[in-house]
Write a protein that holds these residues in place. Structure first.
Motif, PDB file in Angstrom:
ATOM      1  N   GLU A  16      13.010 -15.151 -34.279  1.00 18.37           N
ATOM      2  CA  GLU A  16      12.635 -13.688 -34.390  1.00 18.37           C
ATOM      3  C   GLU A  16      12.043 -13.264 -33.498  1.00 18.37           C
ATOM      4  O   GLU A  16      11.914 -12.148 -33.100  1.00 18.37           O
ATOM      5  CB  GLU A  16      11.868 -13.603 -35.936  1.00 18.37           C
ATOM      6  N   CYS A  17      11.316 -14.117 -32.336  1.00 16.90           N
ATOM      7  CA  CYS A  17      10.418 -13.627 -31.296  1.00 16.90           C
ATOM      8  C   CYS A  17      11.054 -14.007 -30.140  1.00 16.90           C
ATOM      9  O   CYS A  17      10.186 -14.298 -29.154  1.00 16.90           O
ATOM     10  CB  CYS A  17       9.010 -13.860 -31.570  1.00 16.90           C
ATOM     11  N   ALA A  18      12.128 -14.303 -29.732  1.00 19.90           N
ATOM     12  CA  ALA A  18      12.659 -15.145 -28.411  1.00 19.90           C
ATOM     13  C   ALA A  18      12.503 -14.208 -27.340  1.00 19.90           C
ATOM     14  O   ALA A  18      12.626 -14.707 -26.389  1.00 19.90           O
ATOM     15  CB  ALA A  18      14.311 -15.341 -28.756  1.00 19.90           C
ATOM     16  N   ASP A  19      12.286 -12.903 -27.466  1.00 18.65           N
ATOM     17  CA  ASP A  19      11.985 -11.947 -26.509  1.00 18.65           C
ATOM     18  C   ASP A  19      10.569 -12.348 -25.936  1.00 18.65           C
ATOM     19  O   ASP A  19      10.465 -11.779 -24.703  1.00 18.65           O
ATOM     20  CB  ASP A  19      11.983 -10.585 -26.772  1.00 18.65           C
ATOM     21  N   ILE A  20       9.715 -12.960 -26.565  1.00 15.95           N
ATOM     22  CA  ILE A  20       8.366 -13.123 -26.065  1.00 15.95           C
ATOM     23  C   ILE A  20       7.837 -14.742 -26.104  1.00 15.95           C
ATOM     24  O   ILE A  20       6.998 -15.126 -25.538  1.00 15.95           O
ATOM     25  CB  ILE A  20       7.355 -12.375 -26.834  1.00 15.95           C
ATOM     26  N   VAL A  21       8.854 -15.544 -26.689  1.00 24.83           N
ATOM     27  CA  VAL A  21       8.634 -16.860 -26.926  1.00 24.83           C
ATOM     28  C   VAL A  21       9.369 -17.784 -25.984  1.00 24.83           C
ATOM     29  O   VAL A  21      10.750 -17.692 -25.947  1.00 24.83           O
ATOM     30  CB  VAL A  21       8.654 -17.243 -28.406  1.00 24.83           C
ATOM     31  N   VAL A  22       8.657 -18.483 -25.093  1.00 25.60           N
ATOM     32  CA  VAL A  22       9.407 -19.753 -24.427  1.00 25.60           C
ATOM     33  C   VAL A  22      10.079 -20.833 -25.251  1.00 25.60           C
ATOM     34  O   VAL A  22      11.059 -21.337 -25.160  1.00 25.60           O
ATOM     35  CB  VAL A  22       8.488 -20.205 -23.166  1.00 25.60           C
ATOM     36  N   GLU A  23       8.869 -21.481 -26.055  1.00 25.72           N
ATOM     37  CA  GLU A  23       9.143 -22.369 -26.991  1.00 25.72           C
ATOM     38  C   GLU A  23       7.965 -22.426 -28.096  1.00 25.72           C
ATOM     39  O   GLU A  23       7.125 -21.991 -27.737  1.00 25.72           O
ATOM     40  CB  GLU A  23       9.258 -23.918 -26.353  1.00 25.72           C
ATOM     41  N   GLY A  28       1.112 -31.427 -34.499  1.00 23.54           N
ATOM     42  CA  GLY A  28       0.540 -31.965 -35.438  1.00 23.54           C
ATOM     43  C   GLY A  28       0.776 -31.517 -36.791  1.00 23.54           C
ATOM     44  O   GLY A  28       1.328 -30.360 -37.013  1.00 23.54           O
ATOM     45  N   VAL A  29       0.379 -32.321 -37.853  1.00 25.49           N
ATOM     46  CA  VAL A  29       0.389 -31.796 -39.208  1.00 25.49           C
ATOM     47  C   VAL A  29      -0.328 -30.322 -39.456  1.00 25.49           C
ATOM     48  O   VAL A  29      -1.474 -30.347 -39.174  1.00 25.49           O
ATOM     49  CB  VAL A  29      -0.403 -32.738 -40.227  1.00 25.49           C
ATOM     50  N   ASN A  30       0.247 -29.649 -40.040  1.00 25.05           N
ATOM     51  CA  ASN A  30      -0.033 -28.213 -40.474  1.00 25.05           C
ATOM     52  C   ASN A  30      -0.415 -27.198 -38.993  1.00 25.05           C
ATOM     53  O   ASN A  30      -1.436 -26.470 -38.946  1.00 25.05           O
ATOM     54  CB  ASN A  30      -1.232 -28.258 -41.465  1.00 25.05           C
ATOM     55  N   GLU A  31       0.130 -27.607 -37.983  1.00 25.44           N
ATOM     56  CA  GLU A  31      -0.088 -26.772 -36.598  1.00 25.44           C
ATOM     57  C   GLU A  31       1.221 -26.455 -36.182  1.00 25.44           C
ATOM     58  O   GLU A  31       2.184 -27.344 -36.198  1.00 25.44           O
ATOM     59  CB  GLU A  31      -0.819 -27.852 -35.687  1.00 25.44           C
ATOM     60  N   VAL A  32       1.099 -25.385 -35.371  1.00 23.03           N
ATOM     61  CA  VAL A  32       2.213 -24.694 -34.300  1.00 23.03           C
ATOM     62  C   VAL A  32       1.860 -24.395 -33.139  1.00 23.03           C
ATOM     63  O   VAL A  32       0.625 -23.610 -33.146  1.00 23.03           O
ATOM     64  CB  VAL A  32       3.214 -23.685 -35.185  1.00 23.03           C
ATOM     65  N   ARG A  33       2.256 -24.625 -32.169  1.00 26.48           N
ATOM     66  CA  ARG A  33       1.996 -24.010 -30.693  1.00 26.48           C
ATOM     67  C   ARG A  33       3.221 -23.297 -30.427  1.00 26.48           C
ATOM     68  O   ARG A  33       4.272 -23.768 -30.352  1.00 26.48           O
ATOM     69  CB  ARG A  33       1.489 -25.047 -29.571  1.00 26.48           C
ATOM     70  N   VAL A  34       2.860 -22.145 -29.804  1.00 24.47           N
ATOM     71  CA  VAL A  34       4.000 -21.170 -29.450  1.00 24.47           C
ATOM     72  C   VAL A  34       3.741 -20.853 -27.906  1.00 24.47           C
ATOM     73  O   VAL A  34       2.626 -20.321 -27.830  1.00 24.47           O
ATOM     74  CB  VAL A  34       3.924 -19.862 -30.218  1.00 24.47           C
ATOM     75  N   ILE A  35       4.478 -21.043 -27.308  1.00 20.46           N
ATOM     76  CA  ILE A  35       4.347 -20.944 -25.784  1.00 20.46           C
ATOM     77  C   ILE A  35       5.056 -19.479 -25.389  1.00 20.46           C
ATOM     78  O   ILE A  35       6.189 -19.332 -25.666  1.00 20.46           O
ATOM     79  CB  ILE A  35       5.041 -22.037 -24.949  1.00 20.46           C
ATOM     80  N   LEU A  36       4.162 -18.621 -24.829  1.00 23.23           N
ATOM     81  CA  LEU A  36       4.586 -17.198 -24.616  1.00 23.23           C
ATOM     82  C   LEU A  36       5.219 -16.984 -22.992  1.00 23.23           C
ATOM     83  O   LEU A  36       4.559 -17.570 -22.140  1.00 23.23           O
ATOM     84  CB  LEU A  36       3.697 -16.047 -24.876  1.00 23.23           C
ATOM     85  N   THR A  37       5.899 -15.908 -23.048  1.00 23.44           N
ATOM     86  CA  THR A  37       6.600 -15.497 -21.506  1.00 23.44           C
ATOM     87  C   THR A  37       5.522 -15.239 -20.569  1.00 23.44           C
ATOM     88  O   THR A  37       5.869 -15.221 -19.378  1.00 23.44           O
ATOM     89  CB  THR A  37       7.593 -14.372 -21.712  1.00 23.44           C
TER      90      THR A  37
END
Length: 128
Positions: A16-23, A28-37
């Motif tokens: 849904e945010c491919a325009d600003i998200v690299v990956e 870990g459990v209950n964690e997400v990391r989002v790398i931005l452009t």
């Protein structure tokens, strides 16, 4: 212990945010990391020990020295915030305002990434 569907959150970020998200990935459990452009990142964390405790955190210190974090830590210094314990750190640890983030993790992520997208598309020289 309450587990959150972090794989679903990862999918939301990437699709849904491919325009600003690299990956986006699950470190870990209950964690997400989002790398931005723009070279910054967002960490999403849900406590395994404390019920309903969370943090949505955009790290920009390496980019321009700022941070953005929505969380519900019971810090006494933010008791005057109308939405306490929910609060939002804008650009620094000490600039705190109300947080009206959804209690539903998927919606909260969408809200936070919309905030990030708006800051990324702001004209040069304005607050990121």
């Amino acid at each position: 212990m309450s587990l959150v569907d972090v794989e679903r959150l990862r999918e939301i970020a990437e699709l849904e945010c491919a325009d600003i998200v690299v990956e986006a990935f699950v470190p870990g459990v209950n964690e997400v990391r989002v790398i931005l452009t723009d070279g910054s990142f967002v960490d999403i964390w849900f406590s395994l020990k404390l019920a309903d405790r969370y943090s949505y955190y955009r790290e920009r210190r390496a980019v321009d020295g700022t941070i953005y974090r929505q969380d519900n830590a019971l810090h006494k210094r933010w008791q005057s915030v109308a939405t306490f314990p929910k609060h939002f750190h804008i650009a620094s640890e000490t600039n705190v305002v109300e947080s009206h983030r959804s209690e539903v993790p998927e919606e909260a992520l969408r809200e936070f990434l919309t905030f990030v997208r708006d800051r990324m598309s702001a004209p040069s020289g304005s607050a990121q």
